[in-house]
Design an enzyme around this catalytic site. Structure first.
Site, PDB file in Angstrom:
ATOM      1  CB  SER A 161       1.585 -31.093 -29.351  1.00  0.00           C
ATOM      2  OG  SER A 161       1.355 -30.205 -30.279  1.00  0.00           O
ATOM      3  CG  HIS A 162      -1.491 -27.278 -29.567  1.00  0.00           C
ATOM      4  ND1 HIS A 162      -0.314 -27.387 -30.520  1.00  0.00           N
ATOM      5  CD2 HIS A 162      -1.823 -25.991 -28.962  1.00  0.00           C
ATOM      6  CE1 HIS A 162       0.247 -27.013 -29.840  1.00  0.00           C
ATOM      7  NE2 HIS A 162      -0.136 -25.575 -29.289  1.00  0.00           N
TER       8      HIS A 162
ATOM      9  NE  ARG B 137      -0.989 -27.735 -25.076  1.00  0.00           N
ATOM     10  CZ  ARG B 137       0.420 -27.024 -25.258  1.00  0.00           C
ATOM     11  NH1 ARG B 137       0.549 -26.176 -24.071  1.00  0.00           N
ATOM     12  NH2 ARG B 137       0.731 -26.953 -26.262  1.00  0.00           N
TER      13      ARG B 137
ATOM     14  CG  PHE C  65      -4.665 -23.749 -24.438  1.00  0.00           C
ATOM     15  CD1 PHE C  65      -5.107 -25.057 -24.708  1.00  0.00           C
ATOM     16  CD2 PHE C  65      -5.538 -23.303 -23.952  1.00  0.00           C
ATOM     17  CE1 PHE C  65      -6.655 -25.531 -25.147  1.00  0.00           C
ATOM     18  CE2 PHE C  65      -7.351 -23.033 -23.545  1.00  0.00           C
ATOM     19  CZ  PHE C  65      -7.345 -23.828 -24.816  1.00  0.00           C
ATOM     20  CB  SER C  66      -5.932 -22.506 -28.173  1.00  0.00           C
ATOM     21  OG  SER C  66      -6.502 -21.863 -28.514  1.00  0.00           O
TER      22      SER C  66
ATOM     23  N   GLY D 271       5.342 -27.663 -25.959  1.00  0.00           N
ATOM     24  CA  GLY D 271       3.673 -29.215 -26.056  1.00  0.00           C
ATOM     25  C   GLY D 271       4.627 -30.798 -26.975  1.00  0.00           C
ATOM     26  CD  GLU D 272       5.157 -33.019 -30.917  1.00  0.00           C
ATOM     27  OE1 GLU D 272       5.891 -33.320 -30.224  1.00  0.00           O
ATOM     28  OE2 GLU D 272       4.193 -32.690 -31.432  1.00  0.00           O
TER      29      GLU D 272
ATOM     30  CG  HIS E 298      19.546 -15.797 -40.107  1.00  0.00           C
ATOM     31  ND1 HIS E 298      19.773 -16.754 -40.905  1.00  0.00           N
ATOM     32  CD2 HIS E 298      18.322 -14.983 -40.742  1.00  0.00           C
ATOM     33  CE1 HIS E 298      19.711 -16.655 -41.923  1.00  0.00           C
ATOM     34  NE2 HIS E 298      19.604 -15.686 -42.375  1.00  0.00           N
TER      35      HIS E 298
ATOM     36  NE  ARG F  91       2.517 -34.617 -45.762  1.00  0.00           N
ATOM     37  CZ  ARG F  91       2.742 -35.294 -44.715  1.00  0.00           C
ATOM     38  NH1 ARG F  91       2.845 -36.471 -44.591  1.00  0.00           N
ATOM     39  NH2 ARG F  91       4.225 -35.610 -44.108  1.00  0.00           N
TER      40      ARG F  91
ATOM     41  NE  ARG G 214       1.692 -34.890 -41.013  1.00  0.00           N
ATOM     42  CZ  ARG G 214       2.925 -34.884 -41.430  1.00  0.00           C
ATOM     43  NH1 ARG G 214       3.269 -36.321 -41.036  1.00  0.00           N
ATOM     44  NH2 ARG G 214       4.083 -33.477 -40.137  1.00  0.00           N
ATOM     45  NE  ARG G 215      -4.971 -29.026 -38.786  1.00  0.00           N
ATOM     46  CZ  ARG G 215      -3.825 -28.133 -39.378  1.00  0.00           C
ATOM     47  NH1 ARG G 215      -2.435 -27.772 -39.278  1.00  0.00           N
ATOM     48  NH2 ARG G 215      -3.755 -26.706 -40.679  1.00  0.00           N
TER      49      ARG G 215
HETATM   50  O1  PYC Z   1       3.425 -25.430 -26.608  1.00  0.00           O
HETATM   51  O2  PYC Z   1       4.405 -24.299 -27.641  1.00  0.00           O
HETATM   52  C1  PYC Z   1       3.523 -24.598 -27.040  1.00  0.00           C
HETATM   53  C2  PYC Z   1       2.388 -23.735 -26.112  1.00  0.00           C
HETATM   54  C3  PYC Z   1       2.608 -22.350 -26.475  1.00  0.00           C
HETATM   55  C4  PYC Z   1       2.056 -21.764 -25.194  1.00  0.00           C
HETATM   56  C5  PYC Z   1       1.821 -23.020 -24.625  1.00  0.00           C
HETATM   57  N1  PYC Z   1       1.977 -23.710 -24.972  1.00  0.00           N
END
Ligand code: PYC
Length: 335
Positions: free
Chosen positions: A46-47, A51, A120-121, A186-187, A228, A303, A308-309
């Site tokens: 997702s990152h 991207r 974005f990162s 992103g997911e 919450h 874990r 995992r990374r």
């Molecule tokens: O995937 O949560 C995300 C995200 C945050 C900012 C840009 N993408």
């Protein structure tokens, strides 16, 4: 064959060329290419390289500067400010990092506020360099208003990730990096691209009804993790990296975007703490107690965050990256 295997340095080169071809300056193209390659390498799709599509689209929409040089300001004995001047956050972070580390070593604790950055990162990449020099790190950033507060149905918060890192000498650091939403946006976008349903609990549709349709959630609202509790943490991130540092909340970022569909714009707060300054001569014995805690977790089969990374990193370094052919071709077409 539906996947393409590429070596890490070829992935970096592809990303760098795409970014340069679209007008990013050398330092920005380098920092972004390293970051998305590292995300992919560490199994964080997702990152990762995906991207690049949003990174380039945001530039084409005029919502990010491709070449702004950051300004670094020594704001206070323990505070560094970095103005990204509308570029992605990474160059501002990298240029401010040495002063942040110097201040943390001197004061025991120091903060870096990055302002006016497009973000974005993945935040693990921002706390890992702190752990590498023996510091404890924390980072958070709001995003766009995509997430409903617990009890509500309308987007107000961002996905508001929090990352925390703890140094472990020559062992891989303890690092978690988690959205305060049930999943990163992103997911959900990756599920939508793949035509797959998302798990229950990630979001609601525009009528406020639970749904597993990713598009309905992208058009409706995402949910916080842990009800919450996640909602309170998301609000904390808004305050820490919004009003506290003179930057935008997620709602303000989305309003600024004005429907263009660019990546979030605003601030990031990074904290660095030096165990040696807190503990003096006793640092080694107390850091050993942290290791006892980690062993206790592992002894129960848990874990450690980040494990995992690091496994994925090792595997990618040996075997390269497997990308879907359609994504690979989409990225190549951006050049
Ligand atoms: O995937 O949560 C995300 C995200 C945050 C900012 C840009 N993408």
């Amino acid at each position: 064959m539906t996947t393409v295997n590429i070596a890490l340095n070829d992935a970096y080169t592809l990303a760098f060329e795409v970014l340069r071809a679209n007008g990013f300056s050398q330092p920005h193209a380098d920092a972004i290419a390293r970051n998305v390659t590292a995300g992919e390498r560490d199994g964080c799709a997702s990152h990762g390289l995906w991207r690049l599509l949003g990174i380039v689209e945001t530039l084409r929409k005029g919502k990010v500067s491709p070449d702004a040089e950051p300004t670094i300001v020594d704001q206070a004995p323990a505070i560094v400010k970095a103005d990204a001047h509308g570029a992605y956050s990474l160059c501002a972070y990298e240029q401010a990092l040495p002063l942040l580390i110097e201040k943390a070593r001197h004061c025991g604790i120091a903060a870096l506020a990055i302002n006016r950055c497009v973000h974005f990162s993945a935040l693990f990449a921002d706390v890992e360099p702190l752990t590498e020099v023996g510091l404890v790190g924390y980072a958070c950033t709001p995003s766009h208003a995509w997430v409903a507060p617990a009890g509500g149905t309308q987007p107000l918060f961002g996905t508001n990730p929090i990352a925390f890192g703890w140094p472990r000498g020559d062992k891989p650091p303890f690092i978690f990096d988690m959205a305060t939403s049930a999943a990163a946006r992103g997911e959900i976008q990756l599920h939508q691209r793949a035509g797959k349903a998302i798990p229950e609990g990630w979001g609601i549709d525009s009528d406020g009804q639970p749904t597993t349709d990713p598009q309905a959630v992208l058009d409706g609202a995402m949910l916080t993790f842990g009800g919450h509790k996640g909602s309170a943490l998301a609000a904390m991130v808004e305050l820490f990296a919004g009003p506290l540092i003179g930057d935008m909340t997620s709602a303000e970022s989305l309003a600024w975007d004005n429907g263009a569909g660019g990546l979030p714009y605003g601030g990031e707060l990074i904290l660095a703490l030096d165990p040696a300054r807190f503990l003096g001569d006793e640092a080694a014995s107390h850091l050993a107690r942290a290791e006892t805690l980690f062993s206790g977790m592992q002894a129960q089969g848990a874990r450690l965050p980040g494990e995992r990374r690091y496994q994925a990193r090792q595997q990618s370094e040996q075997q390269g990256l497997n990308l879907s052919r359609s994504l690979y071709e989409e990225i190549c077409a951006l050049r």
